[in-house]
Design an enzyme around this catalytic site. Structure first.
Site, PDB file in Angstrom:
ATOM      1  N   GLU A  23      47.458  46.075  48.993  1.00 45.56           N
ATOM      2  CA  GLU A  23      47.296  47.384  49.632  1.00 45.56           C
ATOM      3  C   GLU A  23      47.900  48.497  48.784  1.00 45.56           C
ATOM      4  OE1 GLU A  23      48.300  44.612  51.052  1.00 45.56           O
ATOM      5  OE2 GLU A  23      47.316  44.337  52.981  1.00 45.56           O
ATOM      6  N   GLY A 452      39.141  40.471  21.582  1.00 42.66           N
ATOM      7  CA  GLY A 452      38.304  39.592  22.410  1.00 42.66           C
ATOM      8  C   GLY A 452      37.662  40.282  23.579  1.00 42.66           C
ATOM      9  N   SER A 453      38.477  40.862  24.484  1.00 42.70           N
ATOM     10  CA  SER A 453      37.852  41.431  25.678  1.00 42.70           C
ATOM     11  C   SER A 453      37.376  42.851  25.412  1.00 42.70           C
ATOM     12  CB  SER A 453      38.823  41.416  26.860  1.00 42.70           C
ATOM     13  OG  SER A 453      39.971  42.170  26.575  1.00 42.70           O
ATOM     14  N   TRP A 581      51.499  31.596  32.362  1.00 38.81           N
ATOM     15  CA  TRP A 581      50.904  32.460  33.373  1.00 38.81           C
ATOM     16  C   TRP A 581      50.323  31.679  34.559  1.00 38.81           C
ATOM     17  CZ3 TRP A 581      48.229  36.336  29.461  1.00 38.81           C
ATOM     18  CH2 TRP A 581      49.259  37.028  28.788  1.00 38.81           C
ATOM     19  N   CYS A 663      50.505  39.493  21.742  1.00 39.05           N
ATOM     20  CA  CYS A 663      50.561  40.948  21.936  1.00 39.05           C
ATOM     21  C   CYS A 663      51.951  41.464  22.228  1.00 39.05           C
ATOM     22  CB  CYS A 663      49.561  41.446  22.962  1.00 39.05           C
ATOM     23  SG  CYS A 663      49.417  40.465  24.435  1.00 39.05           S
ATOM     24  N   HIS A 714      47.391  50.195  25.203  1.00 39.04           N
ATOM     25  CA  HIS A 714      48.078  50.423  26.477  1.00 39.04           C
ATOM     26  C   HIS A 714      47.959  51.871  26.927  1.00 39.04           C
ATOM     27  CE1 HIS A 714      49.561  46.414  26.448  1.00 39.04           C
ATOM     28  NE2 HIS A 714      50.095  46.577  25.255  1.00 39.04           N
ATOM     29  N   CYS A 746      45.558  44.689  21.148  1.00 38.24           N
ATOM     30  CA  CYS A 746      45.307  43.664  22.177  1.00 38.24           C
ATOM     31  C   CYS A 746      43.872  43.847  22.667  1.00 38.24           C
ATOM     32  CB  CYS A 746      46.331  43.830  23.309  1.00 38.24           C
ATOM     33  SG  CYS A 746      46.226  42.594  24.616  1.00 38.24           S
TER      34      CYS A 746
HETATM   35  C1  LIG Z   1      47.106  40.439  28.844  1.00 36.10           C
HETATM   36  N1  LIG Z   1      47.906  40.368  30.012  1.00 36.10           N
HETATM   37  C2  LIG Z   1      47.735  39.367  30.947  1.00 36.10           C
HETATM   38  C3  LIG Z   1      48.862  38.793  31.532  1.00 36.10           C
HETATM   39  N2  LIG Z   1      48.741  37.805  32.430  1.00 36.10           N
HETATM   40  C4  LIG Z   1      47.536  37.351  32.769  1.00 36.10           C
HETATM   41  N3  LIG Z   1      47.413  36.346  33.648  1.00 36.10           N
HETATM   42  N4  LIG Z   1      46.398  37.882  32.240  1.00 36.10           N
HETATM   43  C5  LIG Z   1      46.470  38.887  31.341  1.00 36.10           C
HETATM   44  O1  LIG Z   1      45.422  39.355  30.898  1.00 36.10           O
HETATM   45  N5  LIG Z   1      50.078  39.216  31.187  1.00 36.10           N
HETATM   46  C6  LIG Z   1      50.321  40.164  30.151  1.00 36.10           C
HETATM   47  C7  LIG Z   1      49.189  41.077  29.920  1.00 36.10           C
HETATM   48  C8  LIG Z   1      49.243  42.281  30.826  1.00 36.10           C
HETATM   49  N6  LIG Z   1      49.037  41.936  32.199  1.00 36.10           N
HETATM   50  C9  LIG Z   1      47.880  42.204  32.875  1.00 36.10           C
HETATM   51  C10 LIG Z   1      47.775  41.688  34.144  1.00 36.10           C
HETATM   52  C11 LIG Z   1      46.666  41.982  34.904  1.00 36.10           C
HETATM   53  C12 LIG Z   1      45.679  42.777  34.402  1.00 36.10           C
HETATM   54  C13 LIG Z   1      44.512  43.149  35.223  1.00 36.10           C
HETATM   55  O2  LIG Z   1      43.720  43.944  34.812  1.00 36.10           O
HETATM   56  N7  LIG Z   1      44.385  42.626  36.452  1.00 36.10           N
HETATM   57  C14 LIG Z   1      43.333  43.020  37.343  1.00 36.10           C
HETATM   58  C15 LIG Z   1      42.787  41.823  38.102  1.00 36.10           C
HETATM   59  C16 LIG Z   1      42.056  40.889  37.208  1.00 36.10           C
HETATM   60  C17 LIG Z   1      41.285  39.895  38.030  1.00 36.10           C
HETATM   61  O3  LIG Z   1      41.759  38.818  38.312  1.00 36.10           O
HETATM   62  N8  LIG Z   1      40.115  40.267  38.461  1.00 36.10           N
HETATM   63  C18 LIG Z   1      39.233  39.468  39.301  1.00 36.10           C
HETATM   64  C19 LIG Z   1      39.203  40.057  40.708  1.00 36.10           C
HETATM   65  C20 LIG Z   1      38.705  41.461  40.640  1.00 36.10           C
HETATM   66  C21 LIG Z   1      38.789  42.209  41.951  1.00 36.10           C
HETATM   67  O4  LIG Z   1      39.819  42.797  42.278  1.00 36.10           O
HETATM   68  N9  LIG Z   1      37.697  42.229  42.654  1.00 36.10           N
HETATM   69  C22 LIG Z   1      37.588  43.067  43.814  1.00 36.10           C
HETATM   70  C23 LIG Z   1      36.115  43.320  44.041  1.00 36.10           C
HETATM   71  C24 LIG Z   1      35.493  44.048  42.881  1.00 36.10           C
HETATM   72  C25 LIG Z   1      35.792  45.501  42.879  1.00 36.10           C
HETATM   73  O5  LIG Z   1      35.443  46.173  43.843  1.00 36.10           O
HETATM   74  O6  LIG Z   1      36.379  46.011  41.873  1.00 36.10           O
HETATM   75  C26 LIG Z   1      38.206  42.324  44.985  1.00 36.10           C
HETATM   76  O7  LIG Z   1      38.289  41.088  44.942  1.00 36.10           O
HETATM   77  O8  LIG Z   1      38.638  42.997  45.922  1.00 36.10           O
HETATM   78  C27 LIG Z   1      37.841  39.458  38.710  1.00 36.10           C
HETATM   79  O9  LIG Z   1      37.561  40.173  37.743  1.00 36.10           O
HETATM   80  O10 LIG Z   1      37.022  38.669  39.201  1.00 36.10           O
HETATM   81  C28 LIG Z   1      43.860  44.031  38.345  1.00 36.10           C
HETATM   82  O11 LIG Z   1      43.027  44.795  38.823  1.00 36.10           O
HETATM   83  O12 LIG Z   1      45.070  44.042  38.652  1.00 36.10           O
HETATM   84  C29 LIG Z   1      45.773  43.272  33.125  1.00 36.10           C
HETATM   85  C30 LIG Z   1      46.877  42.991  32.350  1.00 36.10           C
HETATM   86  N1  LIG Z   2      41.527  37.652  24.156  1.00 41.02           N
HETATM   87  C1  LIG Z   2      42.329  38.358  25.127  1.00 41.02           C
HETATM   88  C2  LIG Z   2      43.756  38.428  24.688  1.00 41.02           C
HETATM   89  C3  LIG Z   2      44.632  39.296  25.521  1.00 41.02           C
HETATM   90  S1  LIG Z   2      46.298  39.033  25.262  1.00 41.02           S
HETATM   91  C4  LIG Z   2      41.784  39.746  25.318  1.00 41.02           C
HETATM   92  O1  LIG Z   2      41.204  40.260  24.382  1.00 41.02           O
HETATM   93  O2  LIG Z   2      41.927  40.316  26.392  1.00 41.02           O
HETATM   94 ZN   LIG Z   3      47.075  40.659  23.879  1.00 41.79          ZN
END
Ligand SMILES: CN1c2c(nc(N)[nH]c2=O)NC[C@@H]1CNc1ccc(C(=O)N[C@@H](CCC(=O)N[C@@H](CCC(=O)N[C@@H](CCC(=O)O)C(=O)O)C(=O)O)C(=O)O)cc1
Ligand SMILES: N[C@@H](CCS)C(=O)O
Ligand SMILES: [Zn+2]
EC number: 2.1.1.14
Length: 774
Positions: A23, A452-453, A581, A663, A714, A746
């Site tokens: 929320e 990558g992404s 993670w 990263c 970032h 990154c």
């Molecule tokens: C690179 N980093 C990561 C870390 N840890 C990870 N596990 N992954 C990483 O990439 N740690 C260090 C760094 C920095 N940290 C982060 C952490 C999180 C995010 C990020 O962008 N998170 C997104 C959620 C990503 C995800 O799981 N998405 C899902 C669900 C999407 C969603 O919310 N869907 C909605 C419906 C769609 C909509 O209306 O938008 C829902 O379900 O309600 C997916 O893509 O399917 C975040 O938003 O927090 C980045 C760096």
């Molecule tokens: N291949 C991943 C690494 C993030 S740390 C990306 O590009 O998002």
């Molecule tokens: Zn990275």
């Protein structure tokens, strides 16, 4: 003298603050997007805080003594401490009012930056996947009691009839984690300002007392870590200075509970015990109980952090109760039950996971279940074990069920790991690989690539959500992802990158995606945990022996390769990061689990290689994160972590190029481990620190190729061509041209195309300009 108020027999150090359905994320992102007002966000936040208090009280935490923490944050608790003590960097001075206070918009700007004003730097919070905002403190930072938010939140709870315990980062940790503000003189360290900071903390404590607070929790995790820049003896001296100054007569302040989560207090425990604070919290999951009585403890409450705040396994309550009973022999004034860390590293409630297998669920404890464990143990400690007989038996049953359940131990997985020989961990020599790869890949000097992404657009996320709800078929979803891949390839070709990626649109998260496709893992539906600000992840649950039932990325990568003549880089997440993670089984050494993941990835890499992919990247951004906080534990960790990466990657031919990506910029600190990974190319964050890491690379005589980031992803800022050219010019001066790659810091998933496309264009133009000078 006023007597010490009662400390609750059971309490938690902190609780998730993002909300069961994220929320807070939704509210604050909507505020940032201009779709709602600050008052509307405040209302959502107040409602969340109220729901938290109600829930914790329902679960059995007392409301008449401060068992429930008041530990909310809109973005980050270290930023909150900066807001309380008025430490806002000069570039944001216009955002504070005449009392030094930031409103929600100003607070958000300090966290996220604006134009050329960079936000506070973000860095990892101890050995977790949470990131805090680094305070910037200079000799002239004018500390003042600028924000009474902790007092207002305390008062809000009290009005609801709940006596909470305000939580704030302690003064020693606050300064130990800060960096010297730009322009500080050589040799200045933020901790030098302790004397000036303490009066502000004292004022806050006075204000809390006046509002009716009986206890305050000051978190001092810096005391459990050797990675803090402040030398150990200075840190201990700071503890003495801080708590002598703050732990004055109780008439003027709440009783002080110093919590030391994430590890062992070591030499800091006797030092803390020698001060007049009223309670000390020790982490008994990562740390140890003192072997004998510690002088000073006899006047203090020992808050025993026996319930793991950092992992999700149901506790062996019998074993925990034994630990608590033994602690009573230490002679502390009282022993109470607590969590090892705040619970904000775990999701809310296992009951909110309808799709999780029932047996697996019976092994788990999320924040609410952990709170129940605390309440049970507190009862056991005060009323005797008979009072919790049933609960002890049920917990023992769960622990036993985990030992014998199918999938936890799979003989074929064990046999494969046991049969490994040293050959499986080693590739050919770097010289031979270098020559063969140069011939096969035929890349220009300073090859350009990305990590990558590409941006995870709303369309991608909406499509995945629709697929999850069954509104899109697998074929329709795949078609949408392929269309996205085609767009990403076209864009990269148009911009002129040398090594292409597919952009990772099909991945919800770089770890969760692999967890969904490997045996031995489960994933959650609502298990969101804050990673930074409004960003969250759903850490997967690694509960059993791991193997790969089928290829995971091969079809996506082959499809991408079919669209272009250029090399497409295969993209995988490495074993250490997958472990870091996820919530990982705690019934065997991490190294054994990492090798199982390593073997699964090894199969994936073999399949990518067989499909003709010449470059494969195995990301290990969490290699530094899992580095133990105490130096004595580093060697063992680096050994298993490096070996698991090598196990994943060493099966390839010499002419297949292995990349890795890390990263963060503390290259020097773990240069030995990075060297040990033996990757052909390593990309690393460098843009914000203006290529400082090049010195470390040079000093270490690092032989293989590196890609120091030239684009700080970032920030929404688009770096100019000139800026990138400057960074690259630095780079070619510092290390050999044939060792250098050009890439962002990154992945681009959190950025928007409007930022990414021009930034990549500038990178390519700058690279061409520098190539022309070679
Ligand atoms: C690179 N980093 C990561 C870390 N840890 C990870 N596990 N992954 C990483 O990439 N740690 C260090 C760094 C920095 N940290 C982060 C952490 C999180 C995010 C990020 O962008 N998170 C997104 C959620 C990503 C995800 O799981 N998405 C899902 C669900 C999407 C969603 O919310 N869907 C909605 C419906 C769609 C909509 O209306 O938008 C829902 O379900 O309600 C997916 O893509 O399917 C975040 O938003 O927090 C980045 C760096
Ligand atoms: N291949 C991943 C690494 C993030 S740390 C990306 O590009 O998002
Ligand atoms: Zn990275």
């Amino acid at each position: 003298m006023t007597s010490t108020p009662t400390f609750p027999a059971g309490s938690v150090l902190g609780y998730p603050r993002i909300g069961p359905r994220r929320e807070l994320k939704k509210a604050i992102e909507s505020f940032w997007a201009g779709r709602s007002t600050a008052d509307e966000v405040e209302a959502v936040a107040a409602d969340l805080r109220r729901r938290t208090r109600t829930r914790l009280a329902e679960l059995g935490l007392r409301t008449d003594v401060p068992a429930i923490p008041s530990a909310f944050s809109f973005y980050d608790h270290v930023l909150d401490a900066s807001a309380v003590v008025g430490a806002v960097p000069a570039r944001f001075a216009d955002l504070v009012d005449e009392n030094g206070r930031l409103d929600l918009a100003g607070y958000s700007t300090v966290a996220r930056g604006r134009g050329d004003d960079l936000p506070l730097e973000m860095t990892k919070w101890f050995d977790t996947n949470y990131h805090y905002l680094v305070p910037e403190i200079g000799p002239d930072t004018a500390f003042r009691y600028a924000s009474d938010r902790p007092v207002r939140e305390f008062t809000e709870a009290l009005a609801d009839g709940v006596l909470t315990r305000p939580v704030i980062v302690g003064p020693v940790t606050y300064l130990a984690l800060a960096k010297a503000a730009e322009g500080s003189p050589e040799g200045f360290a933020p901790i030098d300002r302790l004397q000036d900071l303490l009066p502000v903390y004292a004022e806050l404590l006075r204000d809390l007392k006046a509002a009716g607070a009986t206890w305050v929790q000051l978190d001092e995790p810096a005391l459990v870590s050797d990675s803090i820049e402040v030398p150990a003896d200075q840190l201990l001296a700071a503890v003495v200075e801080a708590y002598r100054a703050l732990a004055t007569d109780l008439t003027d302040r709440p009783a002080i509970f110093v919590a030391a989560p994430y590890g062992d207090l070591g030499a800091a425990l006797p030092v803390l015990a020698s001060t007049d604070v009223e309670a000390i919290g020790i982490d008994l999951v990562r740390g140890h109980a003192p072997a004998e009585t510690v002088p000073g403890l006899e006047t203090k409450t020992l808050v025993a952090g026996v319930i793991d705040g950092h992992n999700i396994w149901r506790a062996d309550l019998d074993a925990k109760l034994q630990i608590l009973e033994q602690l009573e022999g230490l002679g502390a004034a009282a022993v109470t039950v607590g969590t090892s860390t705040s619970l904000f590293h775990v999701p809310h409630d296992t009951a909110d996971e309808p799709n999780l297998d029932a047996t697996l669920k019976s092994w788990l404890a999320f924040a609410d279940q952990k709170t129940l464990e605390i309440v049970t143990l507190a009862e056991g400690l005060t009323e005797g074990r008979e009072a919790i007989h049933e609960e002890l038996l049920a917990a023992t049953d769960a622990v036993n069920s985990r030992k014998t359940a199918p999938g936890v131990v799979r003989p074929e997985v064990r046999a494969r790991a046991a049969a490994l020989t040293e050959d499986a961990f080693n590739r050919g020599t770097w010289e031979s690989r270098k020559e063969q790869q140069a011939k096969r890949l035929d890349l220009p000097p300073l090859p350009t690539t990305t990590i990558g992404s590409f941006p995870q657009t709303t369309e991608i996320r909406v499509a995945r959500a629709a697929f999850g709800r069954g509104e899109l078929t697998a074929e329709q979803y795949e078609d949408e992802m392929k269309a996205e891949i085609r767009r990403v390839v076209e864009l990269q070709e148009k911009i002129g990158l040398d090594v292409l990626v597919h952009g990772e649109p099909e991945r919800n998260d770089m770890v969760q995606y692999f967890a969904e496709n490997l045996d031995g893992f489960a994933v959650t539906q609502n298990g969101w945990v804050q990673s930074y600000g409004s960003r969250c992840t759903r850490p997967s649950i690694l509960w059993g022996d791991v193997s790969r039932p089928a290829p995971i990325t091969v079809a996506w990568t082959s499809y991408t390769q079919s669209l272009t003549e250029k090399h497409v880089k295969g993209m995988l997440t490495g074993p250490v990061t997958i472990l870091a993670w996820s919530f990982v089984r705690d019934d065997q050494p991490l190294g054994d689990t990492a090798n199982q993941v390593g073997l699964a990835l090894r199969d994936e890499i073999a399949d990518l290689e067989a499909a003709g992919i010449a470059i494969i990247q195995v990301d290990e951004p969490a290699l530094r994160e899992l580095l133990p906080l105490r130096e004595e534990d580093h060697a063992a960790y680096l050994d298993w972590s490096v070996r698991s990466f090598r196990l994943a990657t060493a099966g390839v031919r010499d002419d297949t190029q292995i990349h890795t990506h890390l990263c963060y910029s503390e290259f020097g600190e773990i240069i030995g481990a990075i060297d040990g990974l033996d990757a052909d190319v390593t990309s690393i964050e460098a843009a914000r620190s203006k290529m400082e890491i090049l010195g470390d690379i040079n000093a270490a005589g690092y032989p293989r190729a590196v890609g120091p980031g030239v684009y700080d992803i970032h920030s929404p800022r688009v770096p100019s061509e000139g800026e990138v050219e400057e960074l690259l010019t630095e780079a070619v001066k510092a290390i050999a041209v044939d060792q250098l790659w050009v890439n962002p810091d990154c992945g681009l998933k959190t950025r928007r195309y409007e930022e990414v496309a021009p930034s990549l264009e500038h990178i390519i133009e700058a690279t061409k300009a520098v190539r022309a000078t070679l």
